[in-house]
Design an enzyme around this catalytic site. Structure first.
Site, mmCIF file in Angstrom:
data_model
loop_
_atom_site.group_PDB
_atom_site.id
_atom_site.type_symbol
_atom_site.label_atom_id
_atom_site.label_comp_id
_atom_site.label_asym_id
_atom_site.label_seq_id
_atom_site.Cartn_x
_atom_site.Cartn_y
_atom_site.Cartn_z
ATOM 1 N N TYR B 32 0.834 -1.205 0.000
ATOM 2 C CA TYR B 32 0.000 0.000 0.000
ATOM 3 C C TYR B 32 0.871 1.258 0.000
ATOM 4 C CZ TYR B 32 -4.470 -2.390 0.677
ATOM 5 O OH TYR B 32 -5.604 -3.138 0.502
ATOM 6 N N LYS B 217 -17.567 -7.509 4.868
ATOM 7 C CA LYS B 217 -17.277 -7.830 3.466
ATOM 8 C C LYS B 217 -16.161 -8.862 3.351
ATOM 9 C CE LYS B 217 -15.427 -4.850 0.422
ATOM 10 N NZ LYS B 217 -15.401 -3.531 -0.229
ATOM 11 N N LYS B 219 -13.636 -11.090 0.571
ATOM 12 C CA LYS B 219 -13.095 -11.242 -0.778
ATOM 13 C C LYS B 219 -13.428 -12.636 -1.301
ATOM 14 C CE LYS B 219 -11.017 -7.235 -0.669
ATOM 15 N NZ LYS B 219 -11.263 -6.156 -1.641
ATOM 16 N N ASP B 247 -16.799 -9.504 -2.696
ATOM 17 C CA ASP B 247 -15.994 -8.632 -3.563
ATOM 18 C C ASP B 247 -15.048 -9.496 -4.391
ATOM 19 O OD1 ASP B 247 -14.296 -6.777 -4.680
ATOM 20 O OD2 ASP B 247 -13.736 -5.807 -2.796
ATOM 21 N N GLU B 273 -19.381 -7.103 -5.418
ATOM 22 C CA GLU B 273 -18.584 -5.926 -5.775
ATOM 23 C C GLU B 273 -17.552 -6.290 -6.838
ATOM 24 O OE1 GLU B 273 -17.209 -3.913 -2.301
ATOM 25 O OE2 GLU B 273 -15.448 -3.070 -3.295
ATOM 26 N N GLU B 300 -14.433 1.467 -7.276
ATOM 27 C CA GLU B 300 -13.088 1.817 -6.810
ATOM 28 C C GLU B 300 -12.126 1.966 -7.974
ATOM 29 O OE1 GLU B 300 -12.449 -1.929 -4.442
ATOM 30 O OE2 GLU B 300 -10.399 -1.675 -5.141
ATOM 31 N N ASP B 323 -14.244 6.496 -5.633
ATOM 32 C CA ASP B 323 -12.964 6.544 -4.921
ATOM 33 C C ASP B 323 -12.451 7.988 -4.916
ATOM 34 O OD1 ASP B 323 -10.319 4.455 -4.401
ATOM 35 O OD2 ASP B 323 -9.901 6.541 -4.903
ATOM 36 N N HIS B 350 -15.537 3.715 -1.735
ATOM 37 C CA HIS B 350 -14.420 2.813 -1.493
ATOM 38 C C HIS B 350 -13.469 3.476 -0.501
ATOM 39 C CE1 HIS B 350 -10.227 1.480 -2.806
ATOM 40 N NE2 HIS B 350 -10.768 0.396 -2.275
ATOM 41 N N GLU B 381 -16.960 2.364 3.424
ATOM 42 C CA GLU B 381 -15.978 1.350 3.800
ATOM 43 C C GLU B 381 -15.030 1.865 4.893
ATOM 44 O OE1 GLU B 381 -13.876 -0.178 0.409
ATOM 45 O OE2 GLU B 381 -13.304 -2.020 1.484
#
Lengths: 461, 461
Positions: B32, B217, B219, B247, B273, B300, B323, B350, B381
């Site tokens: 990130y 949520k 994945k 998602d 998503e 997003e 986003d 997002h 989120e």
């Protein structure tokens, strides 16, 4: 067995904004540019050249992105890279961190396209064939493996793609022979830039007609009054049967586009190009319904195969103007050509810029030989500038591209051009205010610090 | 009267790939990152911070693009820049050479967003207000002037936008009071990353429920078998009435998405998503028709307002997950929020990443107060990581964002964070293999030559 040992990336810019070449309703001061890469191997005779086209500022951003995109190629075996061009493409594209910056659009996508253009050039050179012939000699299976069909299965399956190629395989030689005699038909935009005077417009239209062109394109969209006057001139020169195309370069909203185009309908244009945002599939579909029988064309800013899929599905366009550099190289172009064939939409590639003509001639020739098998409604753009910078420039004869014969993708720039037009340190730019100003900005950004860039300027109180 | 005198751009990266934080079916090894800019003025107390979020490699490309985008601000009067934020935005965006690299998408658009985020931060700081309050105190006319409505008139006119804002003006104070008491509702993705074990998943779901979250949520999309097992666990923990979202992070083609989602319908997800390519408006519409009553959410990677316009027009989504950095700052966010209100689609931004929570809290709060006036179906989120790096981190209480109070857009990173996580020369990265490898690449690229970059590596024979 050669390996890829390194690469040079060049930020090449031509000062086209000094003339009005390339001026349209959106782009007033384009300096036609190429972010250019040369892939090198440990065999000096084996190399590959590729580029993406931009119009000036930001060409360095593309070059930086290409440097990052090309790194994983270093050390790779050339036979491996060129032997499975689908896997090479997917390998570079698979970088999920870079994917975040798109996906499949903008600078990162242009960079992927430029690097893969160089790989295709390398592969065709190594095979000793011009790119179109290199493609013709691939099997249908190899072509479909190379094509980027991801996200397309609701419009084109792998089996359908194989079927399209198989259908035309038996008659390929006839079309090669035909093109060898006639060339691939093109049209010219050289006449119609917005910044030209009426007199120059009239003269250039006449010259185009005299040179055998049956299609002429004019830029529109800045002033309705000017458009009407300029279209009158062009129509008078080419006569009622000549094909007149108009190009608005995205300046309109949807309702405005419909209104403006209707006011130009008396000149009977074949197509209106880029009437609105290139991303607006539904907008193009609405415009198309409203202005028929004028055709709608777009694609030079068509960011990827998913956009084209939707343009086809929504019956939004009459002409697909894919761009050899906006799409991520031959891999993505093949996918769009195959979809276009399924949906019955003629592909008339965008060209001009720097070297786009050199590239698209190969793509259009292959399209006719192996994918569409049809020349109806098909003309490829040609703009007559900057070809002198290429080692293997395209050749136009009687309004048609002559089949290229030299090995590769015709993408190689001359050494002298790099020395002169590399920005901002090449010999041309170093002598200009623009080049010197850029050098001053860069001098303020030494690497090796915590900040990526630190910029300070004295400000007058 | 202060002027903008300079800026620093930082390439900040956090080594999140070392844990499985942020892992999903598309993104396995995200580091990130933020490409971060600090605009400075000749008054040391007056500055603005902004960023865009990426997941690692290529963050430097965004930083380079931001450097280019921010240059025209230098020397400008701060009151002028902050007094007409629509004109400041359009002024930067007007650069037609940079436009070619998009338009309105990819690296250049992220860069424009980051720079304008810093301008909005500067404007709110200078006014001594948190951004949401700064927006509330603008007139409807000022908001609409700031919003980027270009290419939208077939979906939302300027008059309609003014009407939407005017409709809610009399009752704004009620909603400010309401949010001051309750905060803005959020949901958590912290529990559901793909790389977590079943045990960790169960524990984190339970913790989320205990902390007051009513939405969780997960994945999905890498393995159907795993998805079924993980959804069973999550549904068991939150009970039949809790909201479970899934998602897929774009891993499916359209037909595959429909098939896969149907096989997860027994877990009664509130939304799916990013089922497919973020560019595929028609694909989302088809998926939505096929999987109802499961909602479809995306955004997003929604590149710009023209994409969202079409998602609304085509009835392709149930939730708009814009986003704050993918769109070109508040200017473009306002346009999407206004369209969403007209089409009756809830905006659930997002967040997560680096600092997205800090930004979107302001946007969601303003959305409720002035644009939508409704909390039905709306959750924003929240992901619980990396907040410690911000000077004014968001605060969550009982599953809701607490109203920010400090001046600005909550976008400022701590000085210590820059020293440590600037890539590749910050103290953290300088001690890692990744940082040292990057330093070696850069050492090979001295500026001031004809080639933008020249790269050579010894290759083993």
């Amino acid at each position: 067995m050669p390996h890829i040992t390194g690469f040079d990336v060049f930020d090449v810019r031509f000062p086209t904004s000094l003339s009005a070449d390339g001026s349209d309703a959106m782009n007033h001061d384009a300096d036609y540019s190429a972010a250019y890469i040369v892939l090198e191997t440990d065999d000096p005779g084996v190399y590959g050249c590729g580029f993406t086209f931009t119009i000036g500022r930001g060409n360095d951003i593309c070059a930086a992105a290409m440097e990052l995109r090309a790194r994983p190629l270093i050390g790779e075996d050339v036979d491996g890279i060129c032997g499975d061009l689908g896997e090479t493409y997917r390998g570079l594209k698979r970088d999920s961190q870079l994917r975040w910056l798109g996906p499949d659009k903008g600078v990162e996508h242009l960079a992927l396209g430029a690097v893969m253009n160089a790989v295709w050039d390398l592969a065709a050179r190594r095979a000793g064939k011009p790119l179109w012939r290199f493609l013709v000699d691939m099997t249908a299976e190899q072509i479909v493996n190379a094509a980027d069909l991801s996200y397309l299965s609701d419009a084109l399956t792998r089996e359908e793609a194989l079927g399209l190629l198989g259908r035309l395989a038996p008659s390929r030689d006839d079309r090669i022979q035909q093109l060898t005699q006639t060339g691939y038909p093109c049209y010219t935009t050289s006449a119609g830039w917005l910044g030209y005077s009426d007199e120059k417009l009239r003269r250039l239209c006449q010259e185009a007609v005299d040179q055998g062109y049956r299609h002429i394109k004019l830029k529109v969209g800045a002033s309705l009054e000017d458009d009407i006057r300029r279209l009158s001139i062009a129509r008078a020169v080419i006569g009622p049967k000549g094909n007149l195309m108009i190009d608005a370069n995205q300046v309109w909203d949807v309702p405005q586009a419909i209104d403006w185009i209707k006011q130009l309908s008396e000149f009977n244009p074949l197509w209106i190009e880029e009437p609105t945002s290139p991303d607006d599939v539904l907008g193009h579909a609405e415009i198309r319904r409203a202005v028929q029988p004028i055709g709608v064309a777009t694609g030079e800013h068509g960011m990827n195969r998913v956009l084209f899929k939707q343009l086809f599905q929504a019956a939004a366009i009459d002409y697909c103007q894919l761009d050899a550099c906006r799409l991520a190289s031959v891999n993505e172009v093949l996918a769009v050509q195959l979809m276009a064939a399924k949906f019955g939409i003629p592909v008339c590639p965008h060209a001009g810029g720097v070297g786009l003509c050199e590239l698209v001639q190969h793509l259009s020739i292959f399209d006719f030989i192996a994918i569409s098998g049809d020349l109806t409604g098909r003309v490829t753009e040609f703009v007559d500038h900057l070809h002198e910078h290429f080692v293997d420039p395209c050749i136009i004869k009687d309004g048609a591209y002559v089949m290229p014969e030299k090995p590769g993708y015709s993408a190689e720039l001359k050494e002298q051009t790099l020395q002169e037009y590399a920005f901002p340190y090449g010999s041309y730019w170093a002598g200009t205010d623009t080049g010197q100003a850029e050098q001053a900005w860069r001098a303020g950004n030494p690497p090796g610090r915590v900040a990526f860039a630190s910029v300070r300027r004295e400000v007058e109180a």
